[in-house]
Design an enzyme around this catalytic site. Structure first.
Site, PDB file in Angstrom:
ATOM      1  N   THR A 126       0.796  -1.103  -0.049  1.00 13.10           N
ATOM      2  CA  THR A 126      -0.029   0.052   0.055  1.00 13.10           C
ATOM      3  C   THR A 126       1.042   1.115  -0.019  1.00 13.10           C
ATOM      4  O   THR A 126       1.527   1.519   1.117  1.00 13.10           O
ATOM      5  CB  THR A 126      -0.782  -0.135   1.066  1.00 13.10           C
ATOM      6  OG1 THR A 126      -1.694  -1.232   1.165  1.00 13.10           O
ATOM      7  CG2 THR A 126      -1.897   1.273   1.249  1.00 13.10           C
ATOM      8  N   LYS A 202      -6.894   1.179  -4.089  1.00  8.13           N
ATOM      9  CA  LYS A 202      -6.621   0.632  -2.601  1.00  8.13           C
ATOM     10  C   LYS A 202      -6.721   1.940  -1.269  1.00  8.13           C
ATOM     11  O   LYS A 202      -7.110   1.751  -0.415  1.00  8.13           O
ATOM     12  CB  LYS A 202      -5.355   0.089  -2.415  1.00  8.13           C
ATOM     13  CG  LYS A 202      -4.532  -0.353  -1.215  1.00  8.13           C
ATOM     14  CD  LYS A 202      -5.430  -1.458  -0.559  1.00  8.13           C
ATOM     15  CE  LYS A 202      -5.502  -1.886   0.954  1.00  8.13           C
ATOM     16  NZ  LYS A 202      -3.998  -2.562   0.922  1.00  8.13           N
ATOM     17  N   LYS A 270      -0.646   4.628   9.189  1.00  9.85           N
ATOM     18  CA  LYS A 270       0.041   4.564   8.090  1.00  9.85           C
ATOM     19  C   LYS A 270      -1.066   4.787   6.768  1.00  9.85           C
ATOM     20  O   LYS A 270      -0.830   5.650   5.897  1.00  9.85           O
ATOM     21  CB  LYS A 270       1.048   3.285   7.890  1.00  9.85           C
ATOM     22  CG  LYS A 270       1.611   3.496   6.177  1.00  9.85           C
ATOM     23  CD  LYS A 270       2.473   2.079   6.103  1.00  9.85           C
ATOM     24  CE  LYS A 270       1.496   1.014   5.707  1.00  9.85           C
ATOM     25  NZ  LYS A 270       1.155   0.881   4.475  1.00  9.85           N
TER      26      LYS A 270
END
Length: 326
Positions: A126, A202, A270
C-alpha cells in the site's frame, strides 16, 4: 526495445524480434516459472507460500534472516539480497512496508538492475498513488514492466489465497502476470491502464475501512457513556440497517480486553496518512478520514500502535472517561 515477455531469452538483446531462437527458447517464451519475492512479513510469507503451492519457483529476500529461513523450510529458495531475488526472475514481487522500501530495494539495492529485461515488477504494498506512478516511470524507463497491484484481505486473505488484487497496468501486461496474481488472490481486478490507479483504488478502500472502524468505536463509545450493554448493542446493530462488515468483524474485538491481532493500529496510522496525502494531491477534501486518522494516531501515541486496529476504541474510552473491557 522488445516489450514482450522474454524470460528464456534473457542473455541477449531483445531489440530484434526476428533473432533466431533455439528449440528450447521457442518452446514457451511466455512461461513464467520463477518469481522473485521481496518482503516476507506477515502478508508476504503466506503469499510466497501460495506461489510455491501453485508450482512457481520462489526466490525470496527479507531483511530478517529468520524469514528467509522460513521460506526455505517451505520449499522456496532463500537469498541474501534484494538483487539476488531478482536474478533470472520472470516476475519480481514487492510486498514491502512502503514506497521508500520499494525504492531502496529496486534502485539502491540493485534489484531492478539484476532483473532481466522485459520482466515485470509487481508492487503489492500500500503506497501513495503519486509515489507508485514515479516508481513505475523509472522501472519502465529501464526496460522492465511495472504492475501496480495492491491487495486487500489482510493476513487471513493472504494465508487463504483469497486476496482482492487491484491491478493497474496495460491490459496485456496484466494478462501476462495474471497467473502469478491468481496464485495469491481469488479476485484479480484490472482497475486501470496506468500505475497509480491501483494505489488509488486501495486508498479508497482504506479510507472506507478506517472510517468504518472509527465510526463503530464512536457509536460504541456513546452507548458505553450511558451504560448500555455493548454486547446487546452489537447484537442489535449487527442485524439492523446500520450493520456493516467492519461492525461484525471488529465490533466483537472491541469488547475484548486483549483481542488477537489481525491488523494493527499502526497500519491505519500509515494507510490513513496515505489517504490524506492522496487527497492533498488531488485537492479533495477528506474531513472524515482526517478525524479517523487522528483517533488511530492518538491510540498509537499512547503506546498501543501494535494492538489490533479495533482498539482505536481505547481512544474513545480515554476521551469519554469510560472503562476499558475486562
Amino acid at each position: 526495445m522488445c516489450w514482450g515477455w522474454c524470460p528464456t531469452y534473457r542473455r541477449r538483446s531483445c531489440t530484434d524480434p526476428a533473432a533466431p531462437r533455439s528449440k528450447a527458447q521457442s518452446k514457451d517464451i511466455q512461461a513464467m516459472t520463477t518469481v522473485g519475492f521481496i518482503g516476507l512479513g506477515s502478508m508476504g510469507m503466506p503469499m510466497a507460500r501460495n506461489l510455491l503451492a501453485k508450482g512457481f519457483t520462489v526466490q525470496g529476500f527479507d531483511v530478517r534472516t529468520e524469514s528467509v529461513r522460513t521460506l526455505e523450510t517451505a520449499g522456496g529458495k532463500g537469498v541474501s539480497s534484494a538483487a539476488a531475488a531478482a536474478v533470472d526472475a520472470d516476475v519480481l514481487v514487492l510486498m514491502v512496508v512502503n514506497a521508500a522500501q520499494a525504492d531502496a530495494a529496486l534502485f539502491a539495492d540493485g534489484a531492478l538492475e539484476a532483473l532481466p529485461a522485459g520482466a515485470a515488477v509487481i508492487l503489492m504494498a500500500t503506497c501513495p498513488p503519486g509515489a507508485v506512478a514515479a516508481l513505475a516511470e523509472r522501472v519502465e524507463a529501464a526496460g522492465r514492466r511495472f504492475v501496480d497491484a495492491p491487495v486487500s484481505g489482510g493476513v487471513v486473505g493472504a494465508v487463504a489465497g483469497t486476496l482482492s488484487i487491484m491491478a493497474a497496468a496495460p491490459a496485456a501486461t496484466v494478462e501476462r502476470v495474471r497467473p502469478v496474481l491468481a496464485a495469491m488472490g481469488d479476485k484479480v481486478f484490472h482497475v486501470g491502464e496506468k500505475p497509480g490507479q491501483g494505489a488509488t483504488v486501495k486508498t479508497v478502500n482504506q479510507l472506507l475501512c478506517g472510517v468504518h472502524i472509527a465510526v463503530v468505536a464512536e457509536a460504541f463509545a456513546l452507548a458505553a457513556k450511558v451504560g448500555v450493554d455493548l454486547k446487546v448493542l452489537l447484537e442489535i446493530m449487527s442485524g439492523s440497517s446500520a450493520s456493516s462488515w467492519m461492525l461484525k468483524d471488529r465490533g466483537p474485538r472491541m469488547l475484548e480486553a486483549e483481542p488477537g491481532i489481525t491488523s494493527a493500529v499502526d497500519i491505519f496510522v500509515k494507510d490513513l496518512g496515505i489517504v490524506l496525502e492522496a487527497g492533498r494531491d488531488a485537492k479533495a477534501a477528506l474531513p472524515l478520514a482526517a478525524v479517523a486518522h487522528q483517533m488511530f494516531l492518538a491510540t498509537s501515541g499512547r503506546g498501543e500502535g501494535s494492538m489490533d486496529d479495533s482498539q482505536v476504541i481505547r481512544s474513545y474510552h480515554a476521551v469519554n472517561g469510560t472503562p476499558l473491557p475486562r
